[in-house]
Design a protein around this motif. Structure first.
Motif, short mmCIF file in Angstrom:
data_model
loop_
_atom_site.label_atom_id
_atom_site.label_comp_id
_atom_site.label_asym_id
_atom_site.label_seq_id
_atom_site.Cartn_x
_atom_site.Cartn_y
_atom_site.Cartn_z
N GLY A 41 -8.12 12.38 4.42
CA GLY A 41 -8.19 12.90 3.06
C GLY A 41 -7.15 12.32 2.14
N LEU A 42 -6.07 11.79 2.71
CA LEU A 42 -5.01 11.21 1.88
C LEU A 42 -5.43 9.83 1.42
CD1 LEU A 42 -1.72 12.19 3.75
CD2 LEU A 42 -2.63 13.17 1.65
N ALA A 43 -5.13 9.54 0.17
CA ALA A 43 -5.54 8.24 -0.39
C ALA A 43 -4.50 7.18 -0.08
CB ALA A 43 -5.73 8.36 -1.89
N ILE A 44 -4.99 6.00 0.25
CA ILE A 44 -4.10 4.84 0.40
C ILE A 44 -4.46 3.88 -0.75
CG2 ILE A 44 -3.39 2.90 1.85
CD1 ILE A 44 -4.25 4.50 4.26
N LYS B 172 0.11 4.12 7.97
CA LYS B 172 -1.28 3.82 7.57
C LYS B 172 -2.23 4.18 8.69
CE LYS B 172 -0.37 -0.39 6.00
NZ LYS B 172 -0.57 -1.77 5.54
N ARG B 173 -1.86 3.81 9.92
CA ARG B 173 -2.74 4.12 11.05
C ARG B 173 -2.89 5.62 11.19
NH1 ARG B 173 0.00 -0.12 13.64
NH2 ARG B 173 1.42 1.30 14.69
N ALA B 174 -1.77 6.31 11.06
CA ALA B 174 -1.79 7.77 11.22
C ALA B 174 -2.70 8.40 10.18
CB ALA B 174 -0.37 8.31 11.07
N VAL B 175 -2.58 7.96 8.96
CA VAL B 175 -3.36 8.57 7.89
C VAL B 175 -4.84 8.27 8.07
CG1 VAL B 175 -3.84 8.41 5.41
CG2 VAL B 175 -1.49 8.64 6.21
N ARG B 176 -5.15 7.04 8.39
CA ARG B 176 -6.58 6.67 8.50
C ARG B 176 -7.24 7.45 9.63
NH1 ARG B 176 -5.13 0.55 7.28
NH2 ARG B 176 -5.51 0.58 5.06
N ARG B 177 -6.47 7.71 10.68
CA ARG B 177 -7.06 8.34 11.85
C ARG B 177 -7.08 9.87 11.73
NH1 ARG B 177 -7.01 5.34 17.06
NH2 ARG B 177 -7.64 6.81 18.64
N GLU B 178 -5.95 10.40 11.26
CA GLU B 178 -5.77 11.84 11.35
C GLU B 178 -5.82 12.56 10.02
OE1 GLU B 178 -5.54 13.35 14.27
OE2 GLU B 178 -5.52 11.51 15.43
N LEU B 179 -5.49 11.88 8.95
CA LEU B 179 -5.47 12.53 7.64
C LEU B 179 -6.29 11.70 6.66
CD1 LEU B 179 -1.70 13.57 7.46
CD2 LEU B 179 -3.63 15.12 7.58
N GLU C 171 0.83 -1.19 0.00
CA GLU C 171 0.00 0.00 0.00
C GLU C 171 0.86 1.25 0.00
OE1 GLU C 171 -2.47 -1.30 3.37
OE2 GLU C 171 -4.15 -0.91 2.05
N TYR C 172 0.37 2.27 -0.65
CA TYR C 172 1.11 3.52 -0.77
C TYR C 172 0.17 4.66 -0.45
CZ TYR C 172 4.53 0.73 -3.34
OH TYR C 172 5.44 -0.22 -3.69
N ILE C 173 0.77 5.72 0.06
CA ILE C 173 0.00 6.95 0.25
C ILE C 173 0.28 7.82 -0.95
CG2 ILE C 173 -0.27 9.01 1.66
CD1 ILE C 173 0.64 7.23 4.01
N LEU C 174 -0.81 8.27 -1.53
CA LEU C 174 -0.64 9.08 -2.73
C LEU C 174 -0.70 10.54 -2.33
CD1 LEU C 174 -0.29 8.47 -5.69
CD2 LEU C 174 -2.76 8.65 -5.97
N VAL C 175 0.38 11.21 -2.60
CA VAL C 175 0.43 12.65 -2.35
C VAL C 175 0.75 13.31 -3.68
CG1 VAL C 175 1.54 14.49 -1.04
CG2 VAL C 175 1.27 12.23 -0.02
#
Lengths: 272, 737
Positions: B416-419, B407-414, B391-395
């Motif tokens: 808006g970022l796509a995984i 991944k946990r950080a993004v799902r919880r706090e950001l 999995e990648y975070i698309l920026v």
């Protein structure tokens, strides 16, 4: 009472040794044998390596010659020497030479104990040449297809000064023989000692608990052999806890705290 | 407890009066009385007497006296404490204040040994054995620690400082074992972490504390839960440890004898007492409270109940208990096997959650900073692997490989970022890593004097060339008194080590087949004679020689100086090195010591503490003392640098001993599998250079990863950091003989 004396090479195992296959090792050994590959048996002490060799010798119909290695073992001890007998000088074959001659299995037990300058004698036997060099006689003896060299080794033995050289170990096909799974270990103990199933279960459970303590300062957990010793004592009328104490705990460690812990675990498992 | 009676009241008033005369404030007087009142058993009365006697000399003696008494209460059971206090009274009366003060200062555990009754085992004496016992029966590393009662927070088993429930030492020790096993079984069964637990209103609530808190009479609910759970746990222990349950039978019987008659209790109290008595002896002392007559048979089936069903069963018994008249006043201490502490469980779970959230916040901060501060210069177009399930975070058009924390950080706090999966990105994105974003700043100046080391990237199956910059620096000097104080602290151990290692130094052995020696090697001589007679050239080595075989070993101790070693671990590491040096000086093996830490791949620091050619000088001792906890644990470069150092030493056997307390970890992507695989590869490189790497770790959870890095046998796990000094030398001795 006169006991029978056999020459080693006449020692064909006629009765099937009791052995339960654990993980396909019988087939692996047979494949090694049919391809004339030497075998390295890896496993902790008392896990059944020697019994496995006996079983395979019986199964494949070859005599088994076992040598227990130690650090005074010399090349002459393995290959042979001249001796003076009745005023004459005669050559006496060592166990390895005898095994090669009759196409038997030569089993070097605990190979790391032997000196490195002794173990190198096996190198020509374990590569494509399959020859035994007898320096003193100036002879090269070609091993027949039925000959197989096997060595055993305990990988859990932590010492950097006693280790198997790569140039030696890479000549062998390695078969791992760890302690058997609990249900098989129980069957082994029941068969070998005649003990009842419940006691065998408890002994195996206790053995398992001791193996949990290996990283806490116990050099090795209880081997199947030690569990068997304890079972035989119980069968002879000794109570379980005394049997475990003298056959297992005291054999494993001298550390007072560890002995107390093993005693407490014994008390937790055995009601007798 | 101070129960008061006329004489006691007079004594207390007199004490207060004296303290006021000595200018003690009311608040201080109240504190004094509270401290006295908090003591167990009959001690408060005796201590009041003692304090009163002191107040007649000077009340200023009281606070220090109470401090010593509190210290002693940690080492003495209440009966023994009473005897100690009584003796103090006698000394004060007969020998005066100076002798009294001298007596009171000897209040440490070892100093009070002669006051301890032999029938009462203490945690301090039994903890070593109990920890091994727990490890043996569970197969897991669960810590054991002292507290006032026996309980568990599901991570650690707490046991009382001493056990004096019975008059017999063996029974008290058995009780320790049973408490330990009982708490282990609770952890094993998960009875304290109910899923879908429900309160009395049937609504779902997480956690045991919340569940029990929903009952209006929480103490009653907790005690009922404890007994019901005990039935379940006992059933499990009977299966797993039948010998223990068989032996505990007599403890239960003795406990049952001491229980009160139900008829003398309030009905509500009798309900709980009846359950406890039924647990102990399958019978009751007195008439069964009618409220639970029909419920008792449930207890016989508890052994087969699923832990999740406990709370529902509790509701039924609770309803029965509250329908019984009268207050709930348990008369005697219950539960000889320990208690349930839902508050401690909640605290432990909360801590785990907080640690996790901290990790997430850290990952987010790194991510955000990386995005905000970096002019991203991605290195390559996305390789476009159709089967790439990572999995990648698309920026924007940059795909950043997402590890678990990110991944946990993004799902919880950001959110808006796509995984996205790698298979969805083929050709459409360019790749970068978190490490490149955070640590890989292209404009960062690299210091000239750095040594460059490759780093293994297991995902690519190749090295990242010259990836890490390592700086070898001299370790800071510390307090020069540290070494002396360590030698003093471990005096006996040091002497033993010196003796043991002196013997190893040049262990004598008879070498056969030598060309000269003290005795004829008969076997060799016979062989030679036989060869001669056979017309062969005989061997010339016909003697036994007593040889003191010199060792030819070089060892490098590599010490983890990361932040996680702060505190106990750091002290233990330093003490262990001091003892090791003392032993090695006797042994004569060549040795070096280094430490490592650092932050990112640009700043891997390697602290030189002792070189191979250096003597064990005061400077080296100062450097050992100066070992301190610093930053992160990027192990790969440190191991590679150590291998280079060992490569320059001429020895038959070379050993690298890595001492640490956890997994390899650094800022950015150097964590998890990546770090473990790089470390493993560095160790493989060592073996290729004929260096044997060994790990000595203080991480009790190390087995999962350390065997992957070092191999199945090349590591030692030390449970308690305080054991490291003693055990490191023992490990070394085992390895090299």
């Amino acid at each position: 009472m006169i006991t029978s004396v056999l020459k080693t090479e006449e020692h064909y195992i006629s009765e099937r040794p009791y052995y339960i296959e654990v993980n396909g090792e019988v087939g692996l050994f047979e494949a090694a044998y049919s391809n004339s590959l030497p075998v390295l048996l890896k496993g902790p002490t008392g896990s059944g390596k020697t019994r496995f060799m006996e079983f395979m010798a019986w199964k494949l119909g070859r005599p088994l010659i076992t040598v227990s290695c130690h650090d005074d073992l010399t090349v002459a001890d393995l290959v042979g020497r001249y001796l003076i007998h009745g005023g004459e000088t005669i050559w006496v074959d060592g166990p390895m030479t005898r095994a090669v001659k009759v196409g038997g299995f030569c089993y070097l037990d605990e190979i790391v104990e032997a000196r490195k300058d002794t173990t190198v004698v096996i190198h020509p036997l374990t590569d494509y040449r399959r020859i035994l060099v007898i320096d003193k006689r100036g002879e090269l003896m070609e091993a027949p297809p039925e000959f197989l060299l096997a060595i055993s080794y305990n990988p859990g033995y932590q010492s950097v000064v006693k280790d198997l050289k790569q140039s030696t170990r890479q000549r062998f096909l390695s078969i791992d023989l760890p302690y058997p799974p609990p249900e098989i270990e129980q069957e082994i103990i029941i068969h070998e000692s005649g003990i009842d199933r419940e006691t065998a279960e408890r002994l195996v459970a206790f053995g398992g608990k001791t193996r949990n303590l290996v990283e806490s300062g116990l050099p090795e957990g209880a081997s199947t052999r030690l569990l068997l010793h304890a079972a035989k004592l119980v069968q002879a009328g000794i109570d379980c806890q005394t049997a475990c104490r003298i056959a297992i705990a005291q054999s494993l460690t001298d550390d007072r705290e560890m002995l107390n812990a093993l005693g407490a675990i014994m008390g937790a498992i055995f009601s007798c | 407890m101070l129960t008061g009676g006329t004489m006691q009241d007079d004594l207390l008033e007199s004490l207060k009066g004296n303290m006021r005369l000595d200018h003690f404030e009311e608040r201080e007087i109240e504190t004094t009385l509270e401290l006295i009142s908090a003591l167990d058993g009959d001690s408060p009365g005796k201590v009041t007497l003692l304090c009163h006697a002191l107040s007649r000399v000077s009340s200023t003696l009281i606070p220090r006296t109470l401090k010593h008494i509190r210290r002693a209460s940690a080492s003495l059971q209440s009966e023994d404490l009473l005897a100690w206090v009584e003796r103090a009274n006698e000394i004060l009366d007969s020998e005066g204040v100076l002798h009294f003060v001298n007596y009171m200062t000897k209040s440490g555990f070892d100093e009070l040994e002669k006051f301890r009754s032999p029938q009462f085992p203490y945690f301090r004496e039994a903890s070593g054995m109990l920890e091994l016992y727990l490890r043996g029966i569970s197969g897991k590393t669960i810590g054991v620690a002292p507290d006032n009662e026996a309980y568990t927070d599901t991570a650690t088993v707490y046991l009382p400082g001493g056990v004096s429930r019975f008059r017999d030492h063996e029974m008290n020790l058995l009780l320790y074992e049973f408490m330990t096993a009982h708490k282990w079984a609770e952890i094993r069964l998960g009875t304290l972490l109910p899923e879908n637990s429900a309160g009395p209103d049937g609504l779902e609530s997480p956690g045991l504390e919340e569940s029990l808190g929903m009952f209006p009479l929480k103490e009653l609910a907790t005690d009922l839960f404890t007994i019901l759970e005990a039935f379940l746990v006992d059933g499990y222990i009977s299966e797993e440890l039948p010998g223990l349950m068989h032996r505990v039978g007599r403890l239960k019987e003795a406990e049952f004898e001491g229980r009160p008659t139900l008829d003398n209790l309030s009905r509500r109290t009798a309900v709980v007492e009846a359950l406890y008595q039924y647990y102990l002896g399958k019978r009751l002392k007195g008439r069964c409270p009618p409220e639970i007559e029909t419920l008792l048979p449930i207890l016989d089936t508890m052994a087969g109940v699923h832990p999740n069903a406990l709370t529902n069963i509790l509701q039924r018994f609770y309803a029965a208990a509250v329908s019984a008249p009268g207050p709930y006043n348990p008369e005697r201490p219950l539960f000889f096997f320990g208690v349930v502490r839902p508050d401690r469980i909640s605290a432990m779970l909360k801590k785990e959650r907080m640690d996790r959230e901290k990790e997430i916040a850290e990952a987010l901060r790194r991510l955000t900073k990386g995005l905000a501060a970096q002019d991203l210069r991605p290195k390559q177009r996305f390789p476009g692997r159709p089967r790439d399930e990572r999995e990648y975070i698309l920026v924007g058009e940059v795909a950043i490989e997402a590890d678990g924390a990110v991944k946990r950080a993004v799902r919880r706090e950001l959110p808006g970022l796509a995984i996205v999966k790698g298979s969805d990105l083929a050709g459409d994105a360019v790749s970068a890593t978190i490490g490149e974003l955070l640590g890989g700043r292209e404009d960062r100046e690299e210091r000239e004097e750095a040594e460059k080391y490759d780093e293994w990237d297991y995902r690519r199956g190749d090295y990242r060339r010259r990836w890490c910059s390592l700086f070898e620096v001299e370790s800071a000097k510390g307090d020069s008194a540290f070494v002396e104080s360590t030698l003093l602290k471990y005096g006996g151990v040091v002497k033993k080590l010196r003796d043991q290692f002196e013997t190893l130094r040049r262990y004598p052995r008879m070498t056969r087949m030598s060309s000269e020696g003290e005795m004829i090697d008969i076997d060799a001589a016979i062989d030679a004679f036989s060869d001669l007679r056979a017309g062969k050239a005989p061997a010339e080595k016909l003697y036994y020689r007593m040889e003191r075989k010199a060792r030819d070993i070089a060892v490098l101790f590599l010490v983890d100086m990361s932040d996680s070693t702060k505190g106990w671990v750091n002290v233990a590491e330093k003490e262990a090195l001091v003892l090791m040096c003392e032993a090695l000086e006797k042994l004569g093996d060549r040795y070096a010591i280094a430490g490592f830490s650092g932050s990112t791949r640009f700043e891997c620091l390697y602290y030189r503490i002792k070189g191979f050619s250096e003597t064990y000088s005061p400077k080296v001792r100062d450097r050992i003392s100066g070992i301190s906890a610093r930053d992160y644990t990027r192990m790969g470069p440190a191991i590679r640098h150590s291998a280079r150092a060992l490569g320059g030493v001429d020895a038959r056997k070379k050993l690298l001993v890595v001492i640490g307390d956890g997994q390899p970890q650094d800022i950015g992507e150097y964590g998890g599998d990546y770090a473990i695989e790089d470390t493993r590869m560095a160790l493989v490189e060592c073996k290729a250079r004929r260096i044997s790497p060994i790990c000595v770790t203080l991480d009790k959870e190390a087995k999962a990863y350390v065997s992957r890095m070092y191999g199945e046998v090349n590591y030692f796990i030390i449970d308690d950091p305080r054991d490291l000094p003693r055990k490191l030398a023992e490990c070394y001795r085992r390895l090299t003989t």
